[in-house]
Scaffold this motif. Structure first.
Motif, PDB file in Angstrom:
ATOM      1  N   GLN A   1      43.427  40.240  23.862  1.00 36.75           N
ATOM      2  CA  GLN A   1      44.032  41.059  24.686  1.00 36.75           C
ATOM      3  C   GLN A   1      43.236  42.467  25.015  1.00 36.75           C
ATOM      4  O   GLN A   1      42.362  42.220  24.458  1.00 36.75           O
ATOM      5  CB  GLN A   1      45.267  42.197  23.444  1.00 36.75           C
ATOM      6  CG  GLN A   1      45.567  41.109  22.489  1.00 36.75           C
ATOM      7  CD  GLN A   1      47.260  41.490  22.072  1.00 36.75           C
ATOM      8  OE1 GLN A   1      47.663  43.400  22.198  1.00 36.75           O
ATOM      9  NE2 GLN A   1      48.203  40.781  21.238  1.00 36.75           N
ATOM     10  N   ARG A   2      43.619  43.276  26.095  1.00 37.75           N
ATOM     11  CA  ARG A   2      42.930  44.367  26.992  1.00 37.75           C
ATOM     12  C   ARG A   2      41.876  45.424  25.483  1.00 37.75           C
ATOM     13  O   ARG A   2      40.581  45.380  24.968  1.00 37.75           O
ATOM     14  CB  ARG A   2      42.736  44.935  28.192  1.00 37.75           C
ATOM     15  CG  ARG A   2      41.933  45.955  29.026  1.00 37.75           C
ATOM     16  CD  ARG A   2      42.797  45.918  29.471  1.00 37.75           C
ATOM     17  NE  ARG A   2      44.004  46.160  29.720  1.00 37.75           N
ATOM     18  CZ  ARG A   2      44.168  47.720  29.658  1.00 37.75           C
ATOM     19  NH1 ARG A   2      43.307  48.336  29.372  1.00 37.75           N
ATOM     20  NH2 ARG A   2      45.278  47.986  29.609  1.00 37.75           N
ATOM     21  N   SER A   3      43.304  45.462  24.490  1.00 37.47           N
ATOM     22  CA  SER A   3      42.820  46.306  23.497  1.00 37.47           C
ATOM     23  C   SER A   3      41.983  45.556  22.467  1.00 37.47           C
ATOM     24  O   SER A   3      41.156  46.574  21.279  1.00 37.47           O
ATOM     25  CB  SER A   3      44.187  46.589  22.418  1.00 37.47           C
ATOM     26  OG  SER A   3      44.943  45.867  22.383  1.00 37.47           O
ATOM     27  N   GLN A   4      41.495  44.786  22.255  1.00 41.13           N
ATOM     28  CA  GLN A   4      40.751  43.724  21.200  1.00 41.13           C
ATOM     29  C   GLN A   4      39.179  44.423  21.698  1.00 41.13           C
ATOM     30  O   GLN A   4      38.507  44.287  20.202  1.00 41.13           O
ATOM     31  CB  GLN A   4      40.969  42.455  21.318  1.00 41.13           C
ATOM     32  CG  GLN A   4      42.203  42.025  20.440  1.00 41.13           C
ATOM     33  CD  GLN A   4      42.509  40.725  20.013  1.00 41.13           C
ATOM     34  OE1 GLN A   4      41.270  39.994  19.829  1.00 41.13           O
ATOM     35  NE2 GLN A   4      43.283  40.100  19.130  1.00 41.13           N
TER      36      GLN A   4
ATOM     37  N   GLY B   1      43.954  47.854  34.722  1.00 44.62           N
ATOM     38  CA  GLY B   1      43.904  47.152  35.866  1.00 44.62           C
ATOM     39  C   GLY B   1      43.093  46.188  35.769  1.00 44.62           C
ATOM     40  O   GLY B   1      42.663  45.158  35.635  1.00 44.62           O
ATOM     41  N   GLN B   2      42.153  47.106  36.406  1.00 45.45           N
ATOM     42  CA  GLN B   2      40.514  46.828  36.791  1.00 45.45           C
ATOM     43  C   GLN B   2      40.046  46.046  35.709  1.00 45.45           C
ATOM     44  O   GLN B   2      38.955  44.729  35.880  1.00 45.45           O
ATOM     45  CB  GLN B   2      39.510  47.985  37.192  1.00 45.45           C
ATOM     46  CG  GLN B   2      39.890  48.175  38.797  1.00 45.45           C
ATOM     47  CD  GLN B   2      39.255  49.856  38.786  1.00 45.45           C
ATOM     48  OE1 GLN B   2      38.849  50.427  37.629  1.00 45.45           O
ATOM     49  NE2 GLN B   2      38.882  49.911  40.267  1.00 45.45           N
ATOM     50  N   GLN B   3      39.988  46.726  34.131  1.00 45.69           N
ATOM     51  CA  GLN B   3      39.720  45.936  33.505  1.00 45.69           C
ATOM     52  C   GLN B   3      40.011  44.906  32.957  1.00 45.69           C
ATOM     53  O   GLN B   3      39.585  43.494  32.598  1.00 45.69           O
ATOM     54  CB  GLN B   3      39.706  46.280  31.102  1.00 45.69           C
ATOM     55  CG  GLN B   3      38.805  47.917  31.908  1.00 45.69           C
ATOM     56  CD  GLN B   3      39.170  48.109  30.273  1.00 45.69           C
ATOM     57  OE1 GLN B   3      40.197  48.683  29.764  1.00 45.69           O
ATOM     58  NE2 GLN B   3      38.435  49.934  30.015  1.00 45.69           N
ATOM     59  N   GLN B   4      41.052  44.692  33.295  1.00 48.45           N
ATOM     60  CA  GLN B   4      42.125  43.409  32.846  1.00 48.45           C
ATOM     61  C   GLN B   4      41.337  42.397  34.192  1.00 48.45           C
ATOM     62  O   GLN B   4      41.738  41.068  33.817  1.00 48.45           O
ATOM     63  CB  GLN B   4      43.044  43.279  32.987  1.00 48.45           C
ATOM     64  CG  GLN B   4      44.684  41.950  32.076  1.00 48.45           C
ATOM     65  CD  GLN B   4      43.934  41.759  31.462  1.00 48.45           C
ATOM     66  OE1 GLN B   4      44.393  42.774  30.455  1.00 48.45           O
ATOM     67  NE2 GLN B   4      43.503  40.681  30.679  1.00 48.45           N
ATOM     68  N   ARG B   5      41.409  42.560  35.120  1.00 51.37           N
ATOM     69  CA  ARG B   5      40.335  41.463  36.564  1.00 51.37           C
ATOM     70  C   ARG B   5      38.882  41.084  36.260  1.00 51.37           C
ATOM     71  O   ARG B   5      38.773  39.769  37.113  1.00 51.37           O
ATOM     72  CB  ARG B   5      40.932  42.607  38.032  1.00 51.37           C
ATOM     73  CG  ARG B   5      42.151  42.332  38.618  1.00 51.37           C
ATOM     74  CD  ARG B   5      42.195  43.466  39.567  1.00 51.37           C
ATOM     75  NE  ARG B   5      42.519  44.676  40.042  1.00 51.37           N
ATOM     76  CZ  ARG B   5      42.192  44.496  41.023  1.00 51.37           C
ATOM     77  NH1 ARG B   5      41.240  44.486  42.498  1.00 51.37           N
ATOM     78  NH2 ARG B   5      42.726  46.468  41.171  1.00 51.37           N
TER      79      ARG B   5
ATOM     80  N   ILE C   1      49.969  44.278  30.013  1.00 56.97           N
ATOM     81  CA  ILE C   1      49.998  45.450  29.123  1.00 56.97           C
ATOM     82  C   ILE C   1      49.193  46.900  30.373  1.00 56.97           C
ATOM     83  O   ILE C   1      47.779  46.530  30.036  1.00 56.97           O
ATOM     84  CB  ILE C   1      49.755  45.312  27.793  1.00 56.97           C
ATOM     85  CG1 ILE C   1      50.849  44.573  26.631  1.00 56.97           C
ATOM     86  CG2 ILE C   1      49.854  47.013  26.754  1.00 56.97           C
ATOM     87  CD1 ILE C   1      50.149  44.606  25.744  1.00 56.97           C
ATOM     88  N   GLY C   2      49.980  47.959  30.659  1.00 62.59           N
ATOM     89  CA  GLY C   2      48.910  48.992  30.557  1.00 62.59           C
ATOM     90  C   GLY C   2      48.080  49.023  32.004  1.00 62.59           C
ATOM     91  O   GLY C   2      46.822  49.605  32.431  1.00 62.59           O
ATOM     92  N   ILE C   3      48.769  47.763  33.110  1.00 65.44           N
ATOM     93  CA  ILE C   3      48.437  47.412  34.571  1.00 65.44           C
ATOM     94  C   ILE C   3      49.404  47.645  35.203  1.00 65.44           C
ATOM     95  O   ILE C   3      50.475  47.946  35.503  1.00 65.44           O
ATOM     96  CB  ILE C   3      48.285  46.168  34.600  1.00 65.44           C
ATOM     97  CG1 ILE C   3      48.732  45.186  34.339  1.00 65.44           C
ATOM     98  CG2 ILE C   3      46.663  45.537  33.281  1.00 65.44           C
ATOM     99  CD1 ILE C   3      48.390  43.779  34.659  1.00 65.44           C
ATOM    100  N   ASP C   4      47.720  48.178  37.057  1.00 68.61           N
ATOM    101  CA  ASP C   4      48.789  48.085  37.751  1.00 68.61           C
ATOM    102  C   ASP C   4      49.588  47.720  38.774  1.00 68.61           C
ATOM    103  O   ASP C   4      49.093  46.287  38.404  1.00 68.61           O
ATOM    104  CB  ASP C   4      47.538  49.002  38.632  1.00 68.61           C
ATOM    105  CG  ASP C   4      46.566  48.292  39.514  1.00 68.61           C
ATOM    106  OD1 ASP C   4      46.608  47.508  39.797  1.00 68.61           O
ATOM    107  OD2 ASP C   4      45.704  48.029  38.076  1.00 68.61           O
TER     108      ASP C   4
ATOM    109  N   VAL D   1      36.021  37.749  19.252  1.00 71.84           N
ATOM    110  CA  VAL D   1      36.918  37.263  19.044  1.00 71.84           C
ATOM    111  C   VAL D   1      36.866  36.023  20.577  1.00 71.84           C
ATOM    112  O   VAL D   1      37.083  34.756  20.822  1.00 71.84           O
ATOM    113  CB  VAL D   1      39.036  37.574  19.504  1.00 71.84           C
ATOM    114  CG1 VAL D   1      39.645  36.866  19.642  1.00 71.84           C
ATOM    115  CG2 VAL D   1      38.484  38.237  18.405  1.00 71.84           C
ATOM    116  N   GLY D   2      36.412  36.566  21.609  1.00 71.32           N
ATOM    117  CA  GLY D   2      36.275  35.557  23.082  1.00 71.32           C
ATOM    118  C   GLY D   2      34.975  34.935  23.279  1.00 71.32           C
ATOM    119  O   GLY D   2      35.099  33.376  23.460  1.00 71.32           O
ATOM    120  N   ALA D   3      33.956  35.293  21.910  1.00 68.25           N
ATOM    121  CA  ALA D   3      33.076  34.815  22.168  1.00 68.25           C
ATOM    122  C   ALA D   3      33.071  33.065  20.974  1.00 68.25           C
ATOM    123  O   ALA D   3      32.715  32.077  21.324  1.00 68.25           O
ATOM    124  CB  ALA D   3      31.899  35.510  21.879  1.00 68.25           C
TER     125      ALA D   3
END
Lengths: 266, 296
Positions: free
Chosen positions: A101-104, A162-166, A187-190, B165-167
């Motif tokens: 998850q991006r928030s991690q 969205g850019q982070q997720q990409r 979550i939270g993307i465009d 976690v990714g690592a």
């Protein structure tokens, strides 16, 4: 709840050698996860075949993320097994690309887009070695695919969600894995990012990869998935969208909280 | 310039200069990992925990650097053990372990101090002008080891500290990497004990990296610029200690904190006073002061 898995039917549909597909299937047997006194997953048995875009759905706290993490051995498995090619999946992590998850992660970390995408090549590069030219080309192609080439030298803290997720998607692509697992990527993307992500997921599935996506949202996006796994600590249903998205299954998973279902277009 | 070069004709000043440069360098490099992982308190915990090891080593006639290093590593294991085997959270575990170790260390050193020529203050606040030739060699060896390991494991540690976690999911041995990082931190603290002292070494670990973080955007740049800042601070502190007869630790920490303050105010990208925030006509200093008061 012993539902027939669609491993055979879909293989017949597209007329691919059944034994070969089954050999590359992920076999989850009686998987259980317990955190101290909380049972997070109970007795999950499933067969996942390659080439399918699989959504993992269920209410909050249903164990969707835990299922991915247990498959990869990131959380202690208290019961059962997960096998791939007849061996424990957790011992073959080089074949897996996992996107948390991006928030991690801490997006204020001093790194550029390029630094993060190249993390996908660290395992392949090996200890004490620097990245090869082909690793760099793989990373460049992945950035290009997700439309982030122009942001290569941008600090990650300056990107939109969205850019982070990409960027994370590009990192997963550079791993050139056989199994792709995404934990709540929407979550939270465009809109544009969501479109790019489903395009890439489809390409991966068409290339006979495993693609598993945890998705808490039952919105229109669900129509993109081939198969669904519906969880609520236990496995409620799995199979094609049509098989899973029935009134009874949804009621069993969500109680009375989802009264409707209109988005189904299978 | 002569004012700065003249003291260097003394052997003890040459030794101090070498140690100051090395300590400024490795503290900034290793401390950058603590800063990006939000583990500043862990640096403090390890540094306070080395004292009993140092005292016991002194009592039994062993090398005090080795004793301090072992105690530092054991303290990180004790913290991890409390955290995993009880509902106590990590920050509380750190607080408990480091204050207990520090108390034990002070007690032991006070007992030794009665009949030996060992000065507790030198370990607490640093005495860079008093380093021996052997200590210069030990510091140099530790520094070399630390820098080689960071260079060799750079990409793996970058991945692990950004996305543990990714690592782990990519198959990296994250427990081993974490342990390696703890060893690097303990080694760095042991090497810095004599120049900044265990109480203030945290500043030399965290502040140079934090200062650099306000100015550059990639981890290796944070480390390099941080190292330059750390070296400037440690050598300036050494001279302040020489000219004004100050304990070297506080002198070094005051310099590095001053540099951080400048970056905080004037950094081109993150500076409080330089970062453009349009639509506000009032002077920026005034706005910040009002903001501080308004938070109550």
């Amino acid at each position: 709840m012993d539902l027939p898995i669609n491993a055979f039917t879909s293989a017949y549909e597209i007329n691919i050698d059944v034994p070969a597909r089954l050999e590359r299937a992920i076999a989850i047997q009686h998987l259980g996860v317990q955190y101290r006194s909380v049972q997070a997953l109970r007795d999950i048995t499933l067969t996942l075949e390659p080439g399918r875009l699989v959504g993992v759905i269920g209410p909050n706290g249903a164990g969707k993320s835990t299922l991915l993490q247990a498959m990869l051995g990131l959380v202690p498995v208290t019961h059962g097994s997960v096998n791939y090619h007849g061996k424990p999946l957790a011992s073959q992590l080089d074949k897996i690309a996992y996107v948390p998850q991006r928030s991690q992660v801490d997006w204020t970390y001093p790194a550029t887009v390029w630094d993060v995408v190249m993390m996908g090549r660290i395992r392949q590069a090996g200890w004490f070695r620097s990245f090869s030219a082909s690793s760099r080309r793989t990373a460049e192609a992945a950035l290009e695919r997700v439309g982030m080439s122009a942001y290569r030298d941008r600090p990650i803290g300056q990107l939109s969600g969205g850019q982070q997720q990409r960027v994370f998607l590009a990192r997963a692509l550079t791993q050139q894995a056989e199994i792709y697992c995404f934990d709540e990527p929407f979550i939270g993307i465009d809109q544009r990012t969501e479109a790019v992500m489903f395009e890439v997921f489809r390409e991966l599935a068409d290339a006979e990869k495993h693609v598993m996506v945890v998705n808490h949202d039952l919105g229109d996006a669900i129509a993109h998935f081939d198969d669904l796994i519906l969880l609520n600590t236990e496995l409620i249903a799995s199979g094609t969208r049509r098989q899973v998205l029935t009134r009874d299954h949804l009621y069993a998973a969500y109680g009375g909280k989802v009264a409707f279902f209109s988005g189904e277009a299978a | 310039m002569d004012v700065l070069l003249e003291p260097l004709q003394y052997g003890f000043m040459q030794r101090s200069l070498i140690v100051a440069v090395l300590v400024g360098l490795i503290c900034a490099v290793v401390g950058s990992y603590l800063m990006v992982q939000r583990l500043a308190l862990l640096g403090d915990a390890i540094s306070h925990s080395v004292l009993p090891g140092l005292a016991i080593a002194f009592m039994i006639g062993a090398n005090i650097f080795v004793g301090a290093f072992i105690a530092g590593v054991l303290s990180t294991m004790a913290i991890a053990w409390i955290r995993t085997r009880s509902p106590i959270k990590e920050d509380a575990a750190m607080g408990i372990v480091f204050s207990a170790c520090f108390a034990l260390g002070i007690t032991l050193i006070t007992l030794i101090q009665r009949d030996n020529k060992i000065d507790l203050n030198h370990f607490l606040f640093g005495n860079i002008l008093g380093v021996s030739v052997a200590e210069v060699w030990q510091t140099a060896l530790i520094s070399l080891l630390v820098l080689v390991v960071v260079k060799l494991l750079y990409k793996e540690l970058l991945f692990y500290t950004f996305d543990p976690v990714g690592a782990q999911a990519a198959g990296l041995p994250t427990n081993l990497l974490n342990f390696g990082l703890m060893v690097l931190i303990a080694l760095t603290i042991v090497a810095s004990m004599k120049s900044v002292g265990v109480i203030l070494v945290l500043a030399l670990l965290i502040t140079p990296g934090a200062t650099a973080y306000l100015l550059v955007n990639r981890l290796h740049q944070v480390m390099l610029l941080g190292a330059a800042i750390g070296i400037i601070a440690s050598t300036s502190g050494m001279y302040l200690s020489y000219f004004y007869n100050l304990p070297s630790g506080p002198a070094i920490v005051l310099v590095v904190s001053g540099l951080f303050g400048l970056a905080l105010l004037f950094s081109p990208t993150h500076g409080v006073l330089t970062n453009p925030q349009p639509s506000l006509q009032e002077p920026k200093v005034w706005r910040e002061l009002k903001g501080l008061l308004g938070r109550h």
